[in-house]
Design a protein around this motif. Structure first.
Motif, PDB file in Angstrom:
ATOM      1  N   PRO A  64       4.411   2.492  -3.335  1.00  7.02           N
ATOM      2  CA  PRO A  64       4.258   3.342  -4.513  1.00  7.02           C
ATOM      3  C   PRO A  64       4.367   4.828  -4.188  1.00  7.02           C
ATOM      4  O   PRO A  64       4.907   5.600  -4.982  1.00  7.02           O
ATOM      5  CB  PRO A  64       2.847   3.004  -5.007  1.00  7.02           C
ATOM      6  CG  PRO A  64       2.584   1.639  -4.486  1.00  7.02           C
ATOM      7  CD  PRO A  64       3.297   1.540  -3.187  1.00  7.02           C
ATOM      8  N   TYR A  65       3.882   5.222  -3.003  1.00  2.00           N
ATOM      9  CA  TYR A  65       3.950   6.648  -2.653  1.00  2.00           C
ATOM     10  C   TYR A  65       5.371   7.081  -2.369  1.00  2.00           C
ATOM     11  O   TYR A  65       5.764   8.206  -2.684  1.00  2.00           O
ATOM     12  CB  TYR A  65       3.015   6.936  -1.481  1.00  2.00           C
ATOM     13  CG  TYR A  65       1.586   6.686  -1.883  1.00  2.00           C
ATOM     14  CD1 TYR A  65       0.920   7.608  -2.683  1.00  2.00           C
ATOM     15  CD2 TYR A  65       0.935   5.511  -1.549  1.00  2.00           C
ATOM     16  CE1 TYR A  65      -0.360   7.359  -3.116  1.00  2.00           C
ATOM     17  CE2 TYR A  65      -0.353   5.256  -1.976  1.00  2.00           C
ATOM     18  CZ  TYR A  65      -0.995   6.184  -2.769  1.00  2.00           C
ATOM     19  OH  TYR A  65      -2.253   5.940  -3.216  1.00  2.00           O
ATOM     20  N   ALA A  66       6.141   6.153  -1.791  1.00 10.66           N
ATOM     21  CA  ALA A  66       7.552   6.459  -1.591  1.00 10.66           C
ATOM     22  C   ALA A  66       8.231   6.652  -2.943  1.00 10.66           C
ATOM     23  O   ALA A  66       9.076   7.538  -3.116  1.00 10.66           O
ATOM     24  CB  ALA A  66       8.225   5.337  -0.803  1.00 10.66           C
ATOM     25  N   THR A  69       9.480  12.507  -8.235  1.00 10.39           N
ATOM     26  CA  THR A  69       9.084  13.893  -8.492  1.00 10.39           C
ATOM     27  C   THR A  69      10.291  14.801  -8.268  1.00 10.39           C
ATOM     28  O   THR A  69      10.882  14.778  -7.199  1.00 10.39           O
ATOM     29  CB  THR A  69       7.950  14.311  -7.548  1.00 10.39           C
ATOM     30  OG1 THR A  69       6.953  13.300  -7.573  1.00 10.39           O
ATOM     31  CG2 THR A  69       7.369  15.640  -7.966  1.00 10.39           C
ATOM     32  N   SER A 118       0.809  -1.221   0.000  1.00 13.37           N
ATOM     33  CA  SER A 118       0.000   0.000   0.000  1.00 13.37           C
ATOM     34  C   SER A 118       0.838   1.265   0.000  1.00 13.37           C
ATOM     35  O   SER A 118       0.458   2.268  -0.588  1.00 13.37           O
ATOM     36  CB  SER A 118      -0.925   0.039   1.220  1.00 13.37           C
ATOM     37  OG  SER A 118      -1.267  -1.231   1.647  1.00 13.37           O
ATOM     38  N   LEU A 119       1.977   1.236   0.679  1.00  9.39           N
ATOM     39  CA  LEU A 119       2.721   2.484   0.852  1.00  9.39           C
ATOM     40  C   LEU A 119       3.881   2.686  -0.112  1.00  9.39           C
ATOM     41  O   LEU A 119       4.242   3.810  -0.434  1.00  9.39           O
ATOM     42  CB  LEU A 119       3.253   2.584   2.289  1.00  9.39           C
ATOM     43  CG  LEU A 119       2.207   2.803   3.379  1.00  9.39           C
ATOM     44  CD1 LEU A 119       2.893   3.043   4.723  1.00  9.39           C
ATOM     45  CD2 LEU A 119       1.329   4.004   3.035  1.00  9.39           C
ATOM     46  N   ILE A 170       6.739   7.667  -5.731  1.00 10.88           N
ATOM     47  CA  ILE A 170       6.271   8.946  -6.286  1.00 10.88           C
ATOM     48  C   ILE A 170       7.069  10.098  -5.701  1.00 10.88           C
ATOM     49  O   ILE A 170       7.538  10.997  -6.406  1.00 10.88           O
ATOM     50  CB  ILE A 170       4.763   9.134  -5.994  1.00 10.88           C
ATOM     51  CG1 ILE A 170       3.957   8.126  -6.818  1.00 10.88           C
ATOM     52  CG2 ILE A 170       4.323  10.570  -6.296  1.00 10.88           C
ATOM     53  CD1 ILE A 170       2.486   8.104  -6.480  1.00 10.88           C
ATOM     54  N   LEU A 171       7.254  10.035  -4.380  1.00 14.12           N
ATOM     55  CA  LEU A 171       8.025  11.068  -3.694  1.00 14.12           C
ATOM     56  C   LEU A 171       9.436  11.152  -4.272  1.00 14.12           C
ATOM     57  O   LEU A 171      10.021  12.223  -4.412  1.00 14.12           O
ATOM     58  CB  LEU A 171       8.099  10.694  -2.208  1.00 14.12           C
ATOM     59  CG  LEU A 171       8.103  11.827  -1.196  1.00 14.12           C
ATOM     60  CD1 LEU A 171       6.893  12.710  -1.394  1.00 14.12           C
ATOM     61  CD2 LEU A 171       8.123  11.260   0.206  1.00 14.12           C
TER      62      LEU A 171
END
Ligand SMILES: Nc1ncnc2c1ncn2[C@@H]1O[C@H](COP(=O)(O)OP(=O)(O)OP(=O)(O)O)[C@@H](O)[C@H]1O
Ligand SMILES: [Mg+2]
Lengths: 256, 268
Positions: B100-102, B108, B97-98, B104-105
């Motif tokens: 992918p956000y790491a 970017t 769950s988490l 993305i961070l």
């Protein structure tokens, strides 16, 4: 033989293992082990020796059949395992590696290390307590691994081709030392090997396995009076036993 | 690895690059003088050195500010990266769950989000810290996650055989296995934290009471004080090298007794 009245330490009845991939690694294995037995599992590569050993250790579940410890239920949780590789924690000294099983079971560090040091001495590694695995030779690492397996005084010692990766000289010495330890303490051993010579030298009972599917095809015994011969390894009796076991193995492979 | 590469004596590894550096600096100084390049185009190394000494007061204050931001960001990145990696190792669901956000961070570009962060955080230094943290965080997280999952399979079986608890497996097997990976991540992140702090300050473009080295570079640029700009640049590079060196040394100290990566010197 071992007390007819005493229940066996370990019994396997119709034990099979089919992996999710479909491989039937072990099929219909019946085996009984008395306390103090030294049993060798001999067979070609891929005949399911490791799989069988891991089932006995409880690391994987059989898909059919039953593994029980009739003599004492505690034995299931009192097993020492020696892998083909030394499998030591590289970040810990020899002493800390040997103390691990004791500490995992809740023993205080000081006491665990005392017993680990005594065990290291028994396998001939006194003075190497503070050495890291990287600084030890292959044979010495294997000795640490054996010490770790024996430090809990296990009811059952499982060894999966422990000396296969070593050179012959080192292997002979470790064979001698293991046999001496066993003769002194009479723990129960299942020793996996694909060496005929090693199995005849070490074991009282030699169980021959065949592949596809992995199964037991023969069992041979080396009489204690033969094993007690001086210079057993160079005797004609030893050679005769080796020949006999080799033939059994050849027949097993011809069938498979 | 190739033994031939490791054959040369130790001092050569220091002296050879040093000679190259001195030769380069020498020819730079010579070229600047020979062609009479004006200092506002390209100052020579001697002038840069003099400026560094003369302006040491302001520059060292700025260096200190940048260092504080860098190390605060690195500390937060290391703590949070390690904690999150441990969390991932405990539960595959959380990792899925988490993670992918790491990512993305991580992907970017920091220059693109820095302005937003500077608007949102009312304190400039806090904003810089957040930017530096974002850049420094990912290598530690991803490396440690790999490390925690890299524990030897047979050792895992051994722990299971002895009925080890989850906590024992984590502290005695997975964390030590992850240590070299964590330290490798930390070494990368050290440099990244510095870059993050500098880039964010460039974007912020504000000085104020406590401005860091990036602002000194900007300021010197506006005022066409090119030697001073170079002096600040030298400080940034030196800081980056020092951080990398210090973290490599830390890694060596922690791993030298057992890990292959730290055992280059053949001991007798
Ligand atoms: N985890 C697994 N998943 C699928 N198949 C497996 C697995 N482990 C073993 N096998 C298969 O089961 C068979 C027996 O393997 P096993 O490792 O028990 O043999 P072995 O007798 O120990 O061989 P070796 O002497 O080479 O160690 C092989 O065909 C192997 O490919
Ligand atoms: Mg095997």
């Amino acid at each position: 033989m071992h007390g007819l009245q005493a229940p066996p330490l370990l019994t396997l009845r119709g034990v099979s293992k089919r992996f999710p991939t479909g491989t039937l690694a072990v099929e219909g294995v019946d085996l009984s082990l008395a306390r103090g037995d030294f049993l060798a599992l001999l067979g070609p590569s891929g005949c399911g020796k490791s799989t069988l050993l891991r089932m006995i250790a409880g690391l994987i579940e059989p898909t059919a059949g039953e593994i029980s410890f009739p003599a004492d239920r505690e034995a299931r949780r009192s097993i020492g395992f020696v892998f083909q590789e030394p499998t030591l924690m590289p970040w810990a000294t020899a002493l800390r590696n040997v103390a691990l099983p004791l500490e995992l079971s809740g023993m205080r560090r000081r006491q665990a290390e005392e017993r680990a040091a005594a065990m290291l001495q028994r396998v001939g590694l006194a003075g190497f307590e503070r050495a890291y695995p990287r600084a030890l030779s292959g044979g010495m690492k294997m000795r640490v691994s054996i010490a770790r397996a024996l430090v809990t005084n296990p009811r059952l010692l499982l060894m999966d081709e422990p000396f296969a990766a070593l050179d012959e000289i080192t292997r002979f010495r470790l064979n001698n030392d293991l046999l001496a330890l066993w003769q002194a303490e009479r723990f129960t051993v299942v020793f996996v090997t694909h060496s005929v010579f090693e199995s005849v030298f070490l074991a009282e009972r030699i169980v021959v396995m065949a592949p596809r599917p992995g199964r037991i095809v023969a069992e041979l015994r080396i009489p204690p009076e033969d094993r007690a011969l001086p210079e057993f390894r160079t005797s004609a009796t030893y050679a005769a036993h080796c020949r006999e076991v080799s033939h059994a193995l050849e027949r097993a492979m011809a069938e498979g | 690895m190739s033994t031939a590469l490791r054959r040369e004596p130790r001092w050569v590894r220091w002296v050879a690059p040093l000679i190259v550096g001195l030769l380069a600096l020498g020819s730079w100084e010579w070229a600047v003088r020979a062609y009479e390049v004006p200092p506002y185009i390209l100052p020579g190394p001697v002038l840069i050195g003099q400026t560094l000494l003369r302006d040491w007061g302001t520059l060292s204050t700025s260096l200190w500010v940048t260092l504080q931001i860098t190390f605060a960001a690195l500390a937060v990145a290391a703590t949070l990266g390690l904690a999150l990696a441990v969390l991932f190792a405990q539960s595959r669901a959380i990792e899925i769950s988490l993670f992918p956000y790491a990512v993305i961070l991580q992907v970017t570009p920091i220059v693109a989000i820095a302005p937003l962060i500077i608007i949102w955080a009312d304190d400039v230094r806090l904003a810089l810290l957040i930017c530096a943290w974002i850049v420094a965080f990912f290598p530690i997280l991803s490396n440690t996650t790999v490390g925690l999952n890299s524990a030897d399979a047979n050792l895992q079986d051994l722990f299971r055989l002895y009925g080890a608890t989850r906590w024992q497996v984590l502290t005695r097997l997975r964390l030590p296995s992850a240590m070299p990976f964590f330290l490798a991540g930390l070494r990368i992140s050290g440099g990244l934290a510095l870059i993050g702090a500098i880039v964010a300050e460039f974007v912020a473009g504000t000085g104020g009471r406590a401005s860091g080295l990036a602002y000194r570079i900007l300021e010197a640029g506006y005022q066409l004080q090119i030697p001073r700009m170079f002096a600040a640049l030298v400080l940034v590079s030196a800081t980056g090298i020092a951080i990398f060196g210090a973290l490599s040394w830390l890694s060596y100290l922690l791993l030298r007794r057992w890990h292959e990566s730290a055992g280059a010197g053949e001991s007798g």
